[in-house]
Design a protein around this motif. Structure first.
Motif, mmCIF file in Angstrom:
data_model
loop_
_atom_site.group_PDB
_atom_site.id
_atom_site.type_symbol
_atom_site.label_atom_id
_atom_site.label_comp_id
_atom_site.label_asym_id
_atom_site.label_seq_id
_atom_site.Cartn_x
_atom_site.Cartn_y
_atom_site.Cartn_z
ATOM 1 N N VAL A 569 -9.277 -47.860 91.297
ATOM 2 C CA VAL A 569 -8.291 -48.950 91.301
ATOM 3 C C VAL A 569 -8.949 -50.290 91.585
ATOM 4 C CG1 VAL A 569 -6.374 -47.446 91.967
ATOM 5 C CG2 VAL A 569 -7.750 -48.559 93.747
ATOM 6 N N GLY A 570 -10.293 -50.309 91.568
ATOM 7 C CA GLY A 570 -11.011 -51.566 91.692
ATOM 8 C C GLY A 570 -11.413 -51.952 93.088
ATOM 9 N N CYS A 571 -11.076 -51.138 94.105
ATOM 10 C CA CYS A 571 -11.516 -51.438 95.461
ATOM 11 C C CYS A 571 -12.987 -51.099 95.602
ATOM 12 C CB CYS A 571 -10.718 -50.627 96.475
ATOM 13 S SG CYS A 571 -9.086 -51.313 96.758
ATOM 14 N N SER A 572 -13.695 -51.907 96.338
ATOM 15 C CA SER A 572 -15.123 -51.661 96.518
ATOM 16 C C SER A 572 -15.480 -51.748 97.992
ATOM 17 C CB SER A 572 -15.955 -52.665 95.720
ATOM 18 O OG SER A 572 -15.717 -53.976 96.178
ATOM 19 N N GLY A 573 -16.601 -51.115 98.319
ATOM 20 C CA GLY A 573 -17.114 -51.152 99.668
ATOM 21 C C GLY A 573 -18.601 -50.880 99.644
ATOM 22 N N SER A 574 -19.260 -51.228 100.719
ATOM 23 C CA SER A 574 -20.717 -51.088 100.768
ATOM 24 C C SER A 574 -21.136 -50.428 102.069
ATOM 25 C CB SER A 574 -21.393 -52.458 100.648
ATOM 26 O OG SER A 574 -21.074 -53.080 99.431
ATOM 27 N N LYS A 575 -22.309 -49.816 102.027
ATOM 28 C CA LYS A 575 -22.909 -49.259 103.224
ATOM 29 C C LYS A 575 -24.417 -49.303 103.078
ATOM 30 C CE LYS A 575 -22.521 -45.536 106.576
ATOM 31 N NZ LYS A 575 -21.814 -44.290 106.945
ATOM 32 N N THR A 576 -25.083 -49.487 104.203
ATOM 33 C CA THR A 576 -26.549 -49.625 104.208
ATOM 34 C C THR A 576 -27.167 -48.515 105.054
ATOM 35 O OG1 THR A 576 -26.447 -52.016 103.912
ATOM 36 C CG2 THR A 576 -28.476 -51.115 104.853
ATOM 37 N N GLN A 577 -28.253 -47.935 104.547
ATOM 38 C CA GLN A 577 -29.029 -46.944 105.292
ATOM 39 C C GLN A 577 -30.449 -47.470 105.465
ATOM 40 O OE1 GLN A 577 -28.169 -43.645 106.583
ATOM 41 N NE2 GLN A 577 -30.086 -44.179 107.606
ATOM 42 N N ILE A 578 -30.923 -47.503 106.690
ATOM 43 C CA ILE A 578 -32.289 -47.969 106.968
ATOM 44 C C ILE A 578 -33.206 -46.754 107.085
ATOM 45 C CG2 ILE A 578 -33.765 -49.192 108.596
ATOM 46 C CD1 ILE A 578 -31.351 -50.881 109.385
ATOM 47 N N ILE A 579 -34.308 -46.767 106.356
ATOM 48 C CA ILE A 579 -35.344 -45.748 106.466
ATOM 49 C C ILE A 579 -36.534 -46.393 107.172
ATOM 50 C CG2 ILE A 579 -36.834 -44.131 105.250
ATOM 51 C CD1 ILE A 579 -33.868 -43.520 105.023
ATOM 52 N N THR A 580 -36.887 -45.850 108.335
ATOM 53 C CA THR A 580 -37.973 -46.412 109.140
ATOM 54 C C THR A 580 -39.248 -45.596 108.916
ATOM 55 O OG1 THR A 580 -36.373 -47.141 110.793
ATOM 56 C CG2 THR A 580 -38.681 -47.074 111.452
ATOM 57 N N VAL A 581 -40.322 -46.278 108.509
ATOM 58 C CA VAL A 581 -41.591 -45.610 108.172
ATOM 59 C C VAL A 581 -42.562 -45.766 109.341
ATOM 60 C CG1 VAL A 581 -43.558 -45.557 106.604
ATOM 61 C CG2 VAL A 581 -41.244 -45.960 105.708
ATOM 62 N N GLU A 582 -43.103 -44.617 109.767
ATOM 63 C CA GLU A 582 -44.082 -44.613 110.845
ATOM 64 C C GLU A 582 -45.420 -45.094 110.316
ATOM 65 O OE1 GLU A 582 -44.524 -44.824 114.286
ATOM 66 O OE2 GLU A 582 -43.324 -42.978 114.406
ATOM 67 N N GLY A 583 -46.062 -46.061 111.019
ATOM 68 C CA GLY A 583 -47.357 -46.591 110.589
ATOM 69 C C GLY A 583 -48.493 -46.008 111.407
ATOM 70 N N GLY A 584 -49.619 -46.720 111.467
ATOM 71 C CA GLY A 584 -50.796 -46.257 112.191
ATOM 72 C C GLY A 584 -51.003 -46.992 113.489
ATOM 73 N N VAL A 585 -49.986 -47.687 113.995
ATOM 74 C CA VAL A 585 -50.109 -48.485 115.214
ATOM 75 C C VAL A 585 -49.146 -47.926 116.264
ATOM 76 C CG1 VAL A 585 -49.917 -50.778 116.236
ATOM 77 C CG2 VAL A 585 -50.744 -50.530 113.875
ATOM 78 N N VAL A 586 -49.658 -47.723 117.493
ATOM 79 C CA VAL A 586 -48.822 -47.265 118.602
ATOM 80 C C VAL A 586 -48.049 -48.464 119.148
ATOM 81 C CG1 VAL A 586 -48.788 -46.157 120.855
ATOM 82 C CG2 VAL A 586 -50.478 -45.453 119.151
ATOM 83 N N LEU A 587 -46.716 -48.367 119.093
ATOM 84 C CA LEU A 587 -45.864 -49.510 119.441
ATOM 85 C C LEU A 587 -45.303 -49.426 120.855
ATOM 86 C CD1 LEU A 587 -43.861 -49.766 116.083
ATOM 87 C CD2 LEU A 587 -45.869 -51.087 116.776
ATOM 88 N N ASN A 588 -45.262 -48.225 121.460
ATOM 89 C CA ASN A 588 -44.723 -48.116 122.815
ATOM 90 C C ASN A 588 -45.480 -47.049 123.585
ATOM 91 O OD1 ASN A 588 -43.269 -45.432 122.655
ATOM 92 N ND2 ASN A 588 -42.263 -46.506 120.957
ATOM 93 N N ASN A 589 -45.267 -46.980 124.879
ATOM 94 C CA ASN A 589 -46.037 -46.081 125.737
ATOM 95 C C ASN A 589 -45.346 -44.753 125.998
ATOM 96 O OD1 ASN A 589 -43.988 -46.808 127.413
ATOM 97 N ND2 ASN A 589 -45.281 -47.593 129.076
ATOM 98 N N HIS A 590 -44.265 -44.449 125.259
ATOM 99 C CA HIS A 590 -43.485 -43.248 125.520
ATOM 100 C C HIS A 590 -44.245 -41.985 125.113
ATOM 101 C CE1 HIS A 590 -39.721 -45.965 125.081
ATOM 102 N NE2 HIS A 590 -40.361 -46.138 126.241
#
Length: 699
Positions: A569-590
């Motif tokens: 009937v012409g109604c529209s909507g949007s949604k976003t999905q974030i994909i997070t890629v692990e790199g080669g740098v340690v970012l936190n001490n956990h």
């Protein structure tokens, strides 16, 4: 009433005696009272009384009752011995006024004393005070101090949390003499009580419901301190929710159409009590374009007249009553009568005299409303009939200027009746919902407007806004002339009217990925495979340019993917999905999680190098063993900026487990062991290579 012959004869005898007594000429008696001359007065009344001294009927024929206005005697009694009453005193009262207050004095022969009686008489023409069956009691007291009495107050009722209606105890006090009174009460643990003068204020204590009582006393502030008591029952009903309106949607229709019937129960959403009632009142407001008050005047004299006693209303729920109101009768453009509001017996009436001559003349009634500040013309004309009387104070001629009238049925159904089929415009009504037992405390009101227009294009579509975000859902609307209120919007932009945070379609994205330590968490290793499946519509458009509902991707860096979905009937909507890629740098001490050494090591390629996000992050704290299953190097920034890998042996049995044929290289990385207790830091057949500056310390 059926009367036997014996009683009938007795009544006739008593009446004969009574009328004979009225004709007697009373001689001067001590203290010198003289019967008034009836010829000097225009009106008379009769009283049949008994005299009581300290509550005992008079037993002396020479006792006298005299009635006064000021110091002027207006009636003097004659005592006749009659049956069980003892002496009955017959009095003729005289006055020149139709209504007059009279006082009473009593001469008591035995004590040779004149007393002021506490009984008063309101003279009315031809009134009869008392009867042979029930004489009027004239009371005097030897100590001139009359006893008190409190009439029954009646049971009081309220609902938990609400105070009882205040009671003015003076309204129930019978006090013949004017002595000062003090009101007191016996305390009740279930009630909070206060007297403000004679006003009794009562409220239940918190948490109490049920029936209890309160004893109230009135005490004269005299030497005798005579008093009277009464007990009042108070009933506190367990609390329940009061009425509460949702918005009642208005309606707009085109002329010659009908308003839809609606039910008020559909819009009241809270009441939990036993009985609810509905009512309405038209909202009457001054005009935006006020008329000047007309100066209607009647010129000339007319031999014949017609009279109209009118009541002017706007639906039966509203009566016009403003000092500037006026009603005019117009015949052939000439003012033939003008009337102004008169309040009579709680009615606002217009006594209109219409002068004329022809019996076939048409009368137009015009009314100026001071509240509306408008001049109105009554749609129905009257036919002039000489000497005719139209309406009377008890049944006035009704002039109703309301074009619309709501009729509320016993089941809550409301029908908007169109009284004036030529009318166009908008009228607002105030609908009330009230608890039947406590309407003054438990009620709610809301406005709803109803309009009639010449063509549909003048009506506005208002869309239902279920989620309250200011956007209406498509397809669900009403037609009206003005905004109905909360719950409606003038747009249809909300395709998802169930979620105030989302104005589009209810769009979903399902994700499948098995890259990284945890599957389907949106955190992957660089280049890992991800499949995103969109739901909620029939057409799909991804930010990557793909038009299928399924998107296969292998992200190398962290990326957001947005899909726009459209339904049929012409109604529209949007949604976003974030994909997070692990790199080669340690970012936190956990110990684990995105950006931790453990996750970076999981995703790093064979032979890869791991760095730290120095100087923001210079450490890793391991609370469980770290497995090295690939050849990898962990590098610090320099010999002066070395990250520290800490192993807490309080939570683990060893630090690093290196697989066979694999080598871990540490360059400018320090190791710190907490409470090792001879537990191995390195475990497994693999090797470790430390170069440049690295230190191992223990705590």
């Amino acid at each position: 009433m059926i009367m036997n012959r014996k009683n009938h004869k007795l009544l006739i005898t008593l009446l004969i005696v009574f009328f004979q007594i009225l004709s007697l000429d009373l001689d001067a008696q001590s203290p010198g009272w003289v019967k008034p001359d009836g010829t000097e007065f225009n009106f008379s009344a009769n009283a049949i009384t008994v005299l009581q001294m300290d509550g005992i009927n008079s037993s002396n024929e020479e006792d006298l009752i005299a009635v006064f206005v000021g110091n002027e005697i207006r009636g003097l009694s004659k005592a006749i011995l009659l049956g069980s009453y003892g002496y009955v005193h017959f009095i003729t009262l005289y006055s020149n006024l139709g209504s007059e207050d009279m006082t009473i004095k009593v001469f008591h022969k035995e004590s040779n004393t004149v007393y002021d009686a506490h009984t008063k008489i309101k003279f009315k023409v031809q009134e009869r005070y008392g009867s042979l069956d029930s004489p009027l009691e004239i009371e005097v007291f030897s100590d001139n101090d009359a006893p008190l009495f409190i009439n029954n107050v009646g049971d009081q009722q309220t609902i938990e949390g609400l105070a009882f209606t205040s009671i003015d105890m003076n309204d129930y006090l019978v006090q013949p003499d004017p002595d000062d009174i003090i009101w007191t009460y016996t305390p009740n643990a279930d009630l909070m009580v206060d007297f403000e003068g004679s006003s009794l204020q009562v409220e239940g204590v918190s948490g109490f419901s049920g029936v209890t009582s309160l004893t109230v006393r009135a005490t004269e502030q005299t030497t005798n301190q005579k008093f009277a008591e009464t007990t009042i029952l108070f009933n506190i009903i367990e609390g329940y929710s009061h009425p509460l309106w949702n918005t009642i949607p208005g309606q707009g229709i085109v002329k010659d159409s009908q308003f839809q019937i609606f039910n008020l129960n559909d819009f009241e959403n809270q009441y939990e009590g036993p009985c609810i009632s509905y009512d309405y009142t038209p909202l009457i407001t001054p005009s935006d374009d006020p008329d000047i008050i007309p100066d209607w005047q009647v010129d000339g004299f007319f031999q014949n007249n017609m009279t109209v006693t009118a009541k002017i209303i706007f639906t039966p729920q509203y009566t016009f009553n403003h000092p500037d109101d006026r009603l005019a009768a117009i015949i052939n453009g000439e003012v033939r009568g003008v009337a102004f509001p008169v309040i009579q017996d709680d009615n606002v009436l217009y006594f209109l005299t219409i002068g004329g001559g022809s019996a076939t003349a048409s009368i137009t009634l015009r009314f100026y409303s001071g509240t509306l500040q408008k001049e109105l013309t009554y749609k129905t004309s009257l036919l002039y009939v000489p000497h005719k009387i139209e309406g009377n104070p008890d049944i006035p001629f009704i002039i109703d200027f309301a074009p619309l009238e709501p009729v509320i049925g016993p089941d809550g159904n409301v029908q908007i009746i169109i009284r004036d089929t030529s009318w166009t415009g908008e009228q607002t009504f105030i609908f009330g919902a009230r608890d039947c037992f406590f309407p003054e405390f438990m009620h709610d009101e809301t406005n709803a407007s109803f309009c009639i227009v010449d063509q549909e294009s003048y009506l506005i579509k208002y869309y239902v806004d279920n989620d309250g975000d200011g956007f209406g859902g498509p397809g669900n609307f009403i037609l009206a002339c003005s905004w109905p209120g909360s719950g409606y919007a003038d747009n249809n932009l909300d395709c998802d009217d169930t979620d105030s945070n989302n104005t589009g379609l209810m769009v979903g994205i399902d994700m499948v990925e098995n890259s990284g330590p945890i599957a389907n968490d949106g955190y992957i290793c660089s280049g890992g495979q991800v499949m995103l499946t969109a739901t909620g519509g029939t057409q799909y458009s991804w930010s990557t340019g793909h038009n299928s509902n399924v998107l296969d991707i292998n992200p190398l860096i962290s990326t957001s993917y947005t899909v726009t979905v459209t339904n049929n009937v012409g109604c529209s909507g949007s949604k976003t999905q974030i994909i997070t890629v692990e790199g080669g740098v340690v970012l936190n001490n956990h110990n684990s999680g995105f950006g931790s050494l453990r996750n970076v090591l999981w995703c790093i390629a064979e032979g890869g190098t791991i760095l730290y996000d120095q100087p923001v992050n210079n450490a890793t704290i391991l609370t469980e063993a770290l497995t090295v299953d690939k050849n990898v190097s962990i590098n610090g920034l320099s010999i002066n900026a070395r990250p520290v890998i800490t192993v807490d042996f309080n939570n683990t049995t060893h630090g690093l487990a290196i697989h066979p044929n694999k080598t871990l290289t540490l360059i400018n990385v320090d190791l710190k062991l907490i409470n090792p207790q001879n537990k191995p830091f390195f475990l497994g057949p693999g090797g470790i290579h430390i170069s440049q500056l690295s230190k191992i310390t223990e705590e």
